[in-house]
Design an enzyme around this catalytic site. Structure first.
Site, PDB file in Angstrom:
ATOM      1  N   LYS A 173       1.105  -1.550   0.051  1.00  0.00           N
ATOM      2  CA  LYS A 173      -0.085  -0.071  -0.093  1.00  0.00           C
ATOM      3  C   LYS A 173       0.645   1.575   0.104  1.00  0.00           C
ATOM      4  CE  LYS A 173      -2.503  -1.038   3.593  1.00  0.00           C
ATOM      5  NZ  LYS A 173      -2.000  -2.620   3.915  1.00  0.00           N
ATOM      6  N   ARG A 184      -0.264  -9.493  13.611  1.00  0.00           N
ATOM      7  CA  ARG A 184      -0.564  -8.391  12.742  1.00  0.00           C
ATOM      8  C   ARG A 184      -1.020  -9.353  11.415  1.00  0.00           C
ATOM      9  NH1 ARG A 184       3.647  -5.558  10.478  1.00  0.00           N
ATOM     10  NH2 ARG A 184       2.955  -4.428  10.005  1.00  0.00           N
ATOM     11  N   ARG A 188      11.177  -5.874   5.163  1.00  0.00           N
ATOM     12  CA  ARG A 188      10.785  -4.555   4.539  1.00  0.00           C
ATOM     13  C   ARG A 188      12.342  -3.212   5.661  1.00  0.00           C
ATOM     14  NH1 ARG A 188       5.122  -1.784   5.561  1.00  0.00           N
ATOM     15  NH2 ARG A 188       5.129  -2.873   7.523  1.00  0.00           N
ATOM     16  N   ARG A 206      11.267  -1.519  11.031  1.00  0.00           N
ATOM     17  CA  ARG A 206      10.191  -0.838  11.661  1.00  0.00           C
ATOM     18  C   ARG A 206       9.913  -2.185  13.068  1.00  0.00           C
ATOM     19  NH1 ARG A 206       4.552   0.323   8.742  1.00  0.00           N
ATOM     20  NH2 ARG A 206       3.577  -0.933   9.762  1.00  0.00           N
ATOM     21  N   ARG A 244      -9.717  -0.005   9.223  1.00  0.00           N
ATOM     22  CA  ARG A 244      -9.265  -0.959   9.242  1.00  0.00           C
ATOM     23  C   ARG A 244     -10.524  -2.058  10.128  1.00  0.00           C
ATOM     24  NH1 ARG A 244      -3.081   0.016   9.754  1.00  0.00           N
ATOM     25  NH2 ARG A 244      -2.205  -2.481   9.978  1.00  0.00           N
TER      26      ARG A 244
HETATM   27  P1  ADP Z   1       1.701  -2.327   3.038  1.00  0.00           P
HETATM   28  O1  ADP Z   1       2.079  -0.850   3.035  1.00  0.00           O
HETATM   29  O2  ADP Z   1       1.078  -2.564   2.301  1.00  0.00           O
HETATM   30  O3  ADP Z   1       1.988  -2.418   4.235  1.00  0.00           O
HETATM   31  P2  ADP Z   1       4.548  -1.601   1.935  1.00  0.00           P
HETATM   32  O4  ADP Z   1       4.403  -0.815   0.608  1.00  0.00           O
HETATM   33  O5  ADP Z   1       5.055  -1.438   2.856  1.00  0.00           O
HETATM   34  O6  ADP Z   1       3.278  -2.638   2.641  1.00  0.00           O
HETATM   35  O7  ADP Z   1       5.514  -3.476   1.343  1.00  0.00           O
HETATM   36  C1  ADP Z   1       5.953  -4.312   2.544  1.00  0.00           C
HETATM   37  C2  ADP Z   1       7.330  -4.478   1.503  1.00  0.00           C
HETATM   38  O8  ADP Z   1       7.497  -5.090   0.604  1.00  0.00           O
HETATM   39  C3  ADP Z   1       8.070  -3.267   1.237  1.00  0.00           C
HETATM   40  O9  ADP Z   1       9.128  -3.680   1.808  1.00  0.00           O
HETATM   41  C4  ADP Z   1       8.268  -2.983  -0.159  1.00  0.00           C
HETATM   42  O10 ADP Z   1       9.053  -2.485  -0.625  1.00  0.00           O
HETATM   43  C5  ADP Z   1       8.142  -4.492  -0.334  1.00  0.00           C
HETATM   44  N1  ADP Z   1       6.878  -4.088  -1.727  1.00  0.00           N
HETATM   45  C6  ADP Z   1       6.185  -3.921  -2.098  1.00  0.00           C
HETATM   46  N2  ADP Z   1       5.359  -3.982  -2.972  1.00  0.00           N
HETATM   47  C7  ADP Z   1       6.312  -4.867  -3.558  1.00  0.00           C
HETATM   48  C8  ADP Z   1       6.178  -5.739  -4.540  1.00  0.00           C
HETATM   49  N3  ADP Z   1       5.247  -5.412  -5.786  1.00  0.00           N
HETATM   50  N4  ADP Z   1       6.511  -7.115  -5.174  1.00  0.00           N
HETATM   51  C9  ADP Z   1       7.679  -7.320  -3.757  1.00  0.00           C
HETATM   52  N5  ADP Z   1       7.837  -6.229  -2.849  1.00  0.00           N
HETATM   53  C10 ADP Z   1       7.120  -5.064  -3.269  1.00  0.00           C
HETATM   54  P1  AMP Z   2       0.128  -0.085   9.591  1.00  0.00           P
HETATM   55  O1  AMP Z   2       1.646   0.870   9.551  1.00  0.00           O
HETATM   56  O2  AMP Z   2      -0.989   0.385   8.923  1.00  0.00           O
HETATM   57  O3  AMP Z   2       1.331  -1.495   8.910  1.00  0.00           O
HETATM   58  O4  AMP Z   2      -0.062   0.254  10.958  1.00  0.00           O
HETATM   59  C1  AMP Z   2       1.095  -0.091  12.075  1.00  0.00           C
HETATM   60  C2  AMP Z   2       0.293  -0.178  13.511  1.00  0.00           C
HETATM   61  O5  AMP Z   2      -0.396   0.533  13.828  1.00  0.00           O
HETATM   62  C3  AMP Z   2      -0.531  -1.099  13.405  1.00  0.00           C
HETATM   63  O6  AMP Z   2      -0.192  -2.351  13.001  1.00  0.00           O
HETATM   64  C4  AMP Z   2      -1.833  -0.654  13.888  1.00  0.00           C
HETATM   65  O7  AMP Z   2      -1.390  -1.223  15.859  1.00  0.00           O
HETATM   66  C5  AMP Z   2      -2.255   0.692  14.207  1.00  0.00           C
HETATM   67  N1  AMP Z   2      -3.361   1.322  13.081  1.00  0.00           N
HETATM   68  C6  AMP Z   2      -2.843   1.701  11.562  1.00  0.00           C
HETATM   69  N2  AMP Z   2      -3.662   1.450  11.365  1.00  0.00           N
HETATM   70  C7  AMP Z   2      -4.981   1.569  12.161  1.00  0.00           C
HETATM   71  C8  AMP Z   2      -6.035   1.723  11.985  1.00  0.00           C
HETATM   72  N3  AMP Z   2      -6.961   2.677  11.011  1.00  0.00           N
HETATM   73  N4  AMP Z   2      -6.923   0.985  13.284  1.00  0.00           N
HETATM   74  C9  AMP Z   2      -6.309   0.816  13.743  1.00  0.00           C
HETATM   75  N5  AMP Z   2      -5.350   0.656  14.145  1.00  0.00           N
HETATM   76  C10 AMP Z   2      -4.186   1.229  13.245  1.00  0.00           C
END
Ligand code: ADP
Ligand code: AMP
Length: 216
Positions: free
Chosen positions: A13, A169, A125, A158, A86
């Protein structure tokens, strides 16, 4: 344009939002990024959110709803929501707030990816805390080892991307967030399903193809 981006943690995302916000000139509203900002600033909200985030649980709905409705109101040119809603309670609160403002969401993009892919993505990541850019040690590495391409700052992992927390998660996602998709399908919203287990560029072009149709 107003867009909701759904998908499990690690679906891509944040990565996709980097491209989407540039093309459509809209704000990236990531609930996770906002919460991490609150924590870094040492705010009351940040303190309250801390233990939930560290264990992979969700922060209570009332705190998140207030925080995100405020963010939405400040994004006059449009936005893409990442990580919110969420829970079904959050989705209902968002619908209510949009109705009250006489606004609607133009599209809901749903990134689909299996759990095995997610685990590899999250554990590899790395993020740049200041620029907010997202990297992956294998799939999206920075040009210079462990440094952000944009700012040169040191990349970090992270705490909640460590394997023990990732498992929680994923469980939280399946139990509490997957029903949000069912909620939107039942209300007949425009949902765009995109397979997110392809290359980053391919996912981006699939999303652009669909969002170009709804961009006004
Ligand atoms: P989200 O925001 O949904 O938690 P991220 O955008 O942070 O996901 O992506 C999670 C990890 O996967 C990051 O390290 C990113 O660089 C990698 N990633 C994202 N999209 C792809 C893809 N299409 N193929 C491989 N790796 C990806
Ligand atoms: P994310 O960066 O989206 O992976 O979010 C990191 C953490 O923030 C999650 O694991 C939750 O603990 C909290 N969080 C983010 N968005 C929400 C949401 N919409 N509702 C509840 N908790 C959230």
């Amino acid at each position: 344009m107003r867009v909701i981006l759904l998908g499990p943690p690690g679906a891509g995302k944040g990565t996709q939002c980097e491209n989407i916000v540039q093309r459509y000139d809209i704000r990236h509203l990531s609930s996770g990024d906002i919460l991490r900002g609150e924590r870094a600033a040492g705010s009351e909200l940040g303190k309250k959110a801390q233990s939930y985030m560290d264990s992979g649980a969700l922060v209570p709905d009332d705190l998140i709803i207030e925080m995100m409705i405020k963010a939405i109101k400040s994004a006059e040119k449009g936005y893409i929501l990442d990580g919110f809603p969420r829970t079904v309670v959050q989705a209902e609160a968002l619908d209510k707030a949009l109705d009250a403002a006489g606004e609607k969401v133009d599209a809901i993009v749903n990134l689909e990816v299996d759990d095995e892919v997610i685990i590899e993505r999250l554990t590899g990541r790395r993020i740049a805390p200041k620029s907010g850019r997202v990297y992956h040690i294998k799939y999206n590495p920075p040009k210079e080892d462990n440094k952000c391409d944009e700012t040169g700052e040191e990349l970090i992992q992270r705490e909640d991307d460590k394997p023990e927390v990732v498992k929680n998660r994923l469980k939280t996602y399946h139990d509490q967030t997957e029903p949000v998709l069912g909620y939107y399908r039942n209300t007949g919203k425009n949902i765009i399903d995109v397979r997110a287990d392809q290359d980053i560029e391919k996912v981006t072009s699939s999303i652009f193809d669909e969002l170009d149709k709804v961009d006004k």
